[in-house]
Design a protein around this motif. Structure first.
Motif, PDB file in Angstrom:
ATOM      1  N   ASN A  73      60.132  66.245  63.626  1.00  0.00           N
ATOM      2  CA  ASN A  73      60.057  67.612  64.150  1.00  0.00           C
ATOM      3  C   ASN A  73      61.380  68.079  64.740  1.00  0.00           C
ATOM      4  O   ASN A  73      61.823  69.199  64.471  1.00  0.00           O
ATOM      5  N   ALA A  74      62.015  67.231  65.546  1.00  0.00           N
ATOM      6  CA  ALA A  74      63.245  67.653  66.212  1.00  0.00           C
ATOM      7  C   ALA A  74      64.361  67.930  65.216  1.00  0.00           C
ATOM      8  O   ALA A  74      65.137  68.877  65.371  1.00  0.00           O
ATOM      9  N   LEU A  75      64.454  67.094  64.187  1.00  0.00           N
ATOM     10  CA  LEU A  75      65.488  67.298  63.167  1.00  0.00           C
ATOM     11  C   LEU A  75      65.042  68.246  62.069  1.00  0.00           C
ATOM     12  O   LEU A  75      65.858  68.665  61.236  1.00  0.00           O
ATOM     13  N   ASP A  76      63.737  68.550  62.054  1.00  0.00           N
ATOM     14  CA  ASP A  76      63.149  69.431  61.045  1.00  0.00           C
ATOM     15  C   ASP A  76      63.512  68.988  59.636  1.00  0.00           C
ATOM     16  O   ASP A  76      64.047  69.763  58.820  1.00  0.00           O
ATOM     17  N   ARG A  77      63.226  67.715  59.344  1.00  0.00           N
ATOM     18  CA  ARG A  77      63.478  67.220  57.994  1.00  0.00           C
ATOM     19  C   ARG A  77      62.459  66.145  57.642  1.00  0.00           C
ATOM     20  O   ARG A  77      61.925  65.459  58.519  1.00  0.00           O
ATOM     21  N   ASP A  78      62.234  65.998  56.367  1.00  0.00           N
ATOM     22  CA  ASP A  78      61.325  64.963  55.889  1.00  0.00           C
ATOM     23  C   ASP A  78      62.034  63.621  55.889  1.00  0.00           C
ATOM     24  O   ASP A  78      63.226  63.520  55.564  1.00  0.00           O
ATOM     25  N   LEU A  79      61.302  62.593  56.256  1.00  0.00           N
ATOM     26  CA  LEU A  79      61.796  61.223  56.213  1.00  0.00           C
ATOM     27  C   LEU A  79      60.753  60.364  55.510  1.00  0.00           C
ATOM     28  O   LEU A  79      59.606  60.791  55.307  1.00  0.00           O
ATOM     29  N   TYR A  80      61.155  59.155  55.166  1.00  0.00           N
ATOM     30  CA  TYR A  80      60.271  58.254  54.425  1.00  0.00           C
ATOM     31  C   TYR A  80      60.327  56.874  55.054  1.00  0.00           C
ATOM     32  O   TYR A  80      61.354  56.450  55.586  1.00  0.00           O
ATOM     33  N   LEU A  81      59.194  56.169  55.009  1.00  0.00           N
ATOM     34  CA  LEU A  81      59.205  54.758  55.376  1.00  0.00           C
ATOM     35  C   LEU A  81      59.916  53.983  54.277  1.00  0.00           C
ATOM     36  O   LEU A  81      59.673  54.220  53.092  1.00  0.00           O
ATOM     37  N   ARG A  82      60.789  53.081  54.667  1.00  0.00           N
ATOM     38  CA  ARG A  82      61.599  52.367  53.681  1.00  0.00           C
ATOM     39  C   ARG A  82      60.725  51.586  52.712  1.00  0.00           C
ATOM     40  O   ARG A  82      59.687  51.035  53.080  1.00  0.00           O
ATOM     41  N   ILE A  83      61.164  51.530  51.456  1.00  0.00           N
ATOM     42  CA  ILE A  83      60.487  50.709  50.457  1.00  0.00           C
ATOM     43  C   ILE A  83      61.231  49.392  50.241  1.00  0.00           C
ATOM     44  O   ILE A  83      60.744  48.495  49.555  1.00  0.00           O
ATOM     45  N   ALA A  84      62.439  49.296  50.804  1.00  0.00           N
ATOM     46  CA  ALA A  84      63.244  48.078  50.715  1.00  0.00           C
ATOM     47  C   ALA A  84      64.347  48.184  51.766  1.00  0.00           C
ATOM     48  O   ALA A  84      64.635  49.275  52.271  1.00  0.00           O
ATOM     49  N   THR A  85      64.948  47.054  52.086  1.00  0.00           N
ATOM     50  CA  THR A  85      66.069  47.044  53.034  1.00  0.00           C
ATOM     51  C   THR A  85      67.412  46.915  52.322  1.00  0.00           C
ATOM     52  O   THR A  85      68.462  46.874  52.960  1.00  0.00           O
ATOM     53  N   GLU A  86      67.390  46.882  50.998  1.00  0.00           N
ATOM     54  CA  GLU A  86      68.546  46.490  50.199  1.00  0.00           C
ATOM     55  C   GLU A  86      69.799  47.318  50.434  1.00  0.00           C
ATOM     56  O   GLU A  86      70.888  46.781  50.672  1.00  0.00           O
ATOM     57  N   LEU A  87      69.684  48.639  50.364  1.00  0.00           N
ATOM     58  CA  LEU A  87      70.888  49.460  50.341  1.00  0.00           C
ATOM     59  C   LEU A  87      71.619  49.454  51.680  1.00  0.00           C
ATOM     60  O   LEU A  87      72.859  49.474  51.716  1.00  0.00           O
ATOM     61  N   HIS A  88      70.893  49.410  52.778  1.00  0.00           N
ATOM     62  CA  HIS A  88      71.558  49.312  54.079  1.00  0.00           C
ATOM     63  C   HIS A  88      72.211  47.938  54.264  1.00  0.00           C
ATOM     64  O   HIS A  88      73.305  47.839  54.829  1.00  0.00           O
ATOM     65  N   LEU A  89      71.554  46.886  53.795  1.00  0.00           N
ATOM     66  CA  LEU A  89      72.142  45.554  53.936  1.00  0.00           C
ATOM     67  C   LEU A  89      73.430  45.438  53.121  1.00  0.00           C
ATOM     68  O   LEU A  89      74.421  44.841  53.562  1.00  0.00           O
ATOM     69  N   LYS A  90      73.453  46.044  51.939  1.00  0.00           N
ATOM     70  CA  LYS A  90      74.671  45.994  51.132  1.00  0.00           C
ATOM     71  C   LYS A  90      75.788  46.831  51.754  1.00  0.00           C
ATOM     72  O   LYS A  90      76.976  46.507  51.601  1.00  0.00           O
ATOM     73  N   GLN A  91      75.436  47.854  52.510  1.00  0.00           N
ATOM     74  CA  GLN A  91      76.463  48.592  53.239  1.00  0.00           C
ATOM     75  C   GLN A  91      77.131  47.705  54.296  1.00  0.00           C
ATOM     76  O   GLN A  91      78.316  47.871  54.599  1.00  0.00           O
ATOM     77  N   LEU A  92      76.367  46.759  54.843  1.00  0.00           N
ATOM     78  CA  LEU A  92      76.959  45.824  55.810  1.00  0.00           C
ATOM     79  C   LEU A  92      77.922  44.864  55.120  1.00  0.00           C
ATOM     80  O   LEU A  92      78.920  44.438  55.720  1.00  0.00           O
ATOM     81  N   ILE A  93      77.623  44.506  53.871  1.00  0.00           N
ATOM     82  CA  ILE A  93      78.574  43.697  53.096  1.00  0.00           C
ATOM     83  C   ILE A  93      79.869  44.491  52.888  1.00  0.00           C
ATOM     84  O   ILE A  93      80.975  43.963  53.041  1.00  0.00           O
ATOM     85  N   VAL A  94      79.734  45.772  52.556  1.00  0.00           N
ATOM     86  CA  VAL A  94      80.914  46.633  52.431  1.00  0.00           C
ATOM     87  C   VAL A  94      81.690  46.642  53.743  1.00  0.00           C
ATOM     88  O   VAL A  94      82.928  46.612  53.759  1.00  0.00           O
ATOM     89  N   GLY A  95      80.957  46.661  54.862  1.00  0.00           N
ATOM     90  CA  GLY A  95      81.587  46.717  56.175  1.00  0.00           C
ATOM     91  C   GLY A  95      82.264  45.434  56.616  1.00  0.00           C
ATOM     92  O   GLY A  95      82.927  45.418  57.661  1.00  0.00           O
ATOM     93  N   GLY A  96      82.112  44.354  55.846  1.00  0.00           N
ATOM     94  CA  GLY A  96      82.842  43.135  56.158  1.00  0.00           C
ATOM     95  C   GLY A  96      82.010  41.960  56.620  1.00  0.00           C
ATOM     96  O   GLY A  96      82.535  40.854  56.773  1.00  0.00           O
ATOM     97  N   PHE A  97      80.711  42.164  56.860  1.00  0.00           N
ATOM     98  CA  PHE A  97      79.857  41.013  57.158  1.00  0.00           C
ATOM     99  C   PHE A  97      79.553  40.303  55.841  1.00  0.00           C
ATOM    100  O   PHE A  97      79.084  40.926  54.888  1.00  0.00           O
ATOM    101  N   GLU A  98      79.791  39.009  55.772  1.00  0.00           N
ATOM    102  CA  GLU A  98      79.720  38.308  54.491  1.00  0.00           C
ATOM    103  C   GLU A  98      78.366  37.702  54.192  1.00  0.00           C
ATOM    104  O   GLU A  98      78.053  37.438  53.030  1.00  0.00           O
ATOM    105  N   LYS A  99      77.551  37.456  55.232  1.00  0.00           N
ATOM    106  CA  LYS A  99      76.216  36.896  55.014  1.00  0.00           C
ATOM    107  C   LYS A  99      75.256  37.576  55.989  1.00  0.00           C
ATOM    108  O   LYS A  99      75.359  37.372  57.203  1.00  0.00           O
ATOM    109  N   VAL A 100      74.327  38.371  55.475  1.00  0.00           N
ATOM    110  CA  VAL A 100      73.374  39.072  56.332  1.00  0.00           C
ATOM    111  C   VAL A 100      71.965  38.898  55.777  1.00  0.00           C
ATOM    112  O   VAL A 100      71.768  38.692  54.576  1.00  0.00           O
ATOM    113  N   TYR A 101      70.990  38.966  56.675  1.00  0.00           N
ATOM    114  CA  TYR A 101      69.588  38.948  56.237  1.00  0.00           C
ATOM    115  C   TYR A 101      68.743  39.723  57.218  1.00  0.00           C
ATOM    116  O   TYR A 101      69.134  39.932  58.376  1.00  0.00           O
TER     117      TYR A 101
END
Length: 496
Positions: A220-248
């Motif tokens: 409501n505050a942001l007035d936008r639709d959001l979704y419950l995640r279907i996977a964690t993959e894309l955010h975790l791979k962004q952490l690899i881009v950011g320099g963390f080499e092993k994440v889970y």
């Protein structure tokens, strides 16, 4: 509530009032328990080992607490069994030990929580028993347990009222404890291999990283639709881009799909990403991980599943997906490489193809119907067609396939892994193709284009091996259960 249930509840409420009238607080704030049921038995066995043989062995005074699950009066003595988180212990109430409080026992019922204090001895029947010197009500249950609570078999009641199932069925408690131990073992394994545990958003703007329908909500505050995640993959791979080499991450993901014995709309996964690794490295990690978990949780690398002994000891066979499908169905998916030819060949062997529209959807059904049921012992199916794997890197020697594996045990997929696609141009093209498929085949699930993820890997992502493993499916294997509802404490159920 039925009339008999109403009457029983009324009787219990009257007992509750009589306890209050007698100055008893039926819902105290706390209780000083000194020993669990398991500790009581250990303490008695220690006293018996040190006993000099004169008279019966008795322990020091202990205080125990639990729910009354058995209650039987015998005139000048009353026996009760109470159940706590570790098991059961018998209580013996003697009239001459308790004087006035003995008469108050008539206000107790099966299901009440009780605290009791006294020494522990062994009865002539050989049962460790607390000889009660003092007792207190910890919680008066105004609603009784089901008539056959000790053998609760109504499947719907077991899952809708899981607390009753946990009271009634020792096996349900065992599975819940097993699951907790399995997750803690998994976490130690990953930590021990140098991975860092992280948390990523559950509410996302683009439900990408998998092929599933999402659950939608509105902020409501942001007035936008959001979704419950279907996977964690894309955010975790962004952490690899950011320099963390092993994440889970161990956490819930949500998919707006059907409910059946292997699917629950919310389920628990562990996803991991390791820089400089590929899918062969991940295979070795998975088989060692599951082997370690089995030894720690089950005490053995083998498990009984529907009459078959499954051996989780590495190495697990690597089975070529194309060859396995050809062997089981006679169909070569690289030859039947368009919708009509694949549909025709599947129909020729008796498979129902009306509900699958895309080529990838057809192949997924072919795999599910002809190959997966035979993968009882742990094994990896490797090298999938590009069309089924928009986030995986193409094979080094055949660009029609990708470096992907799925792990199977007991005929169920338990994990999925890629050599991750890190070419931003190729990745953008694949995601655009997924969007086109979604427009063309509205009734089939496809992945989605996530511009933020594409921007991230345009900054450079190193070679990476990724993994998603289903905790619930793995627990079904460990527990020897075919239904996911047996290993999830609060599964989603259809409306009454």
């Amino acid at each position: 509530m039925s009339e008999p249930e109403n009457q029983l509840m009324h009787v219990r409420t009257e007992k509750l009032q009589r306890l209050r009238d007698a100055g008893v607080d039926p819902y105290p704030h706390s209780y000083d328990r000194t020993h669990t049921s398991r500790q009581v038995i250990d303490l008695l066995e220690q006293a018996e080992a040190e006993h000099d043989g004169e008279g019966e062995a008795r322990t020091e005074t202990v205080s125990v607490g639990g729910r009354i699950v058995r209650y039987r009066g015998m005139g000048r003595a009353t026996f009760a069994d109470i159940q706590d988180g570790e098991g059961k212990v018998q209580l013996l109430f003697r009239r001459n030990n308790l004087s006035e409080s003995y008469a108050m026992l008539k206000e107790l019922d099966i299901g009440d929580w009780l605290g009791a204090t006294g020494p522990v001895f062994r009865t002539r029947t050989g049962e460790a028993t607390v000889e009660v010197q003092d007792w207190t009500v910890l919680s008066k249950a105004v609603r009784g347990l089901p008539e056959k609570w000790h053998g609760l078999t109504d499947v719907e009641a077991r899952f809708r009222q899981r607390y009753l199932d946990l009271i009634a069925n020792e096996d349900s408690r065992r599975i819940a404890v097993m699951r907790s131990k399995a997750i803690s073992t998994l976490r130690r394994f990953m930590d021990g291999h140098g991975f860092m545990e992280v948390e990523t958003p559950m509410l996302v703007q683009v439900p990408a990283g998998g092929t599933a329908r999402p659950f939608a909500t509105h902020h409501n505050a942001l007035d936008r639709d959001l979704y419950l995640r279907i996977a964690t993959e894309l955010h975790l791979k962004q952490l690899i881009v950011g320099g963390f080499e092993k994440v889970y991450e161990i956490g819930r993901v949500f998919r707006n799909e059907g409910v059946d014995v292997t699917h629950n709309p919310e389920f628990t996964t562990m996803e991991s990403y390791e820089a400089f690794a590929d899918y062969t490295d991940v295979m070795e990690m998975v088989e060692q991980m599951v082997f370690t978990m089995a030894k720690e949780v089950l005490g053995s690398p083998t498990v009984e599943f529907e009459g078959t002994t499954i051996d989780l000891t590495p190495p697990w066979p690597r089975l070529d997906l194309r060859e396995e499908i050809k062997r089981r169905s006679g169909i070569d998916f690289l030859e039947a490489n368009d919708i009509e030819s694949l549909k025709s060949e599947m129909a020729a062997i008796g498979l129902e193809v009306r509900h699958q529209m895309s080529w990838g959807g057809l192949l997924d059904k072919l795999l599910s119907d002809t190959v997966e049921p035979h993968l009882v012992q742990p094994s990896f199916l490797v090298d999938y067609p590009v069309e089924m794997s928009p986030l995986a890197k193409k094979k080094r020697d055949d660009d029609r396939l990708v470096e992907r594996f799925e792990g199977f045990i007991a005929g169920m997929e338990v994990c999925n892994s890629f050599t991750e696609l890190n070419d931003p141009v190729d990745q953008r093209q694949r995601m655009e193709q997924q969007e086109q498929l979604r427009s063309r085949f509205e009734d089939e699930d496809t992945d989605r284009l996530d511009e933020e993820f594409l921007t991230a890997i345009e900054h450079g992502m190193p070679p990476t091996g990724g993994l998603g493993i289903g905790i619930d499916r793995l627990m079904m294997v460990f527990a020897g259960r075919r239904s996911i509802r047996e290993v999830v404490l609060f599964p989603q159920l259809r409306s009454r």
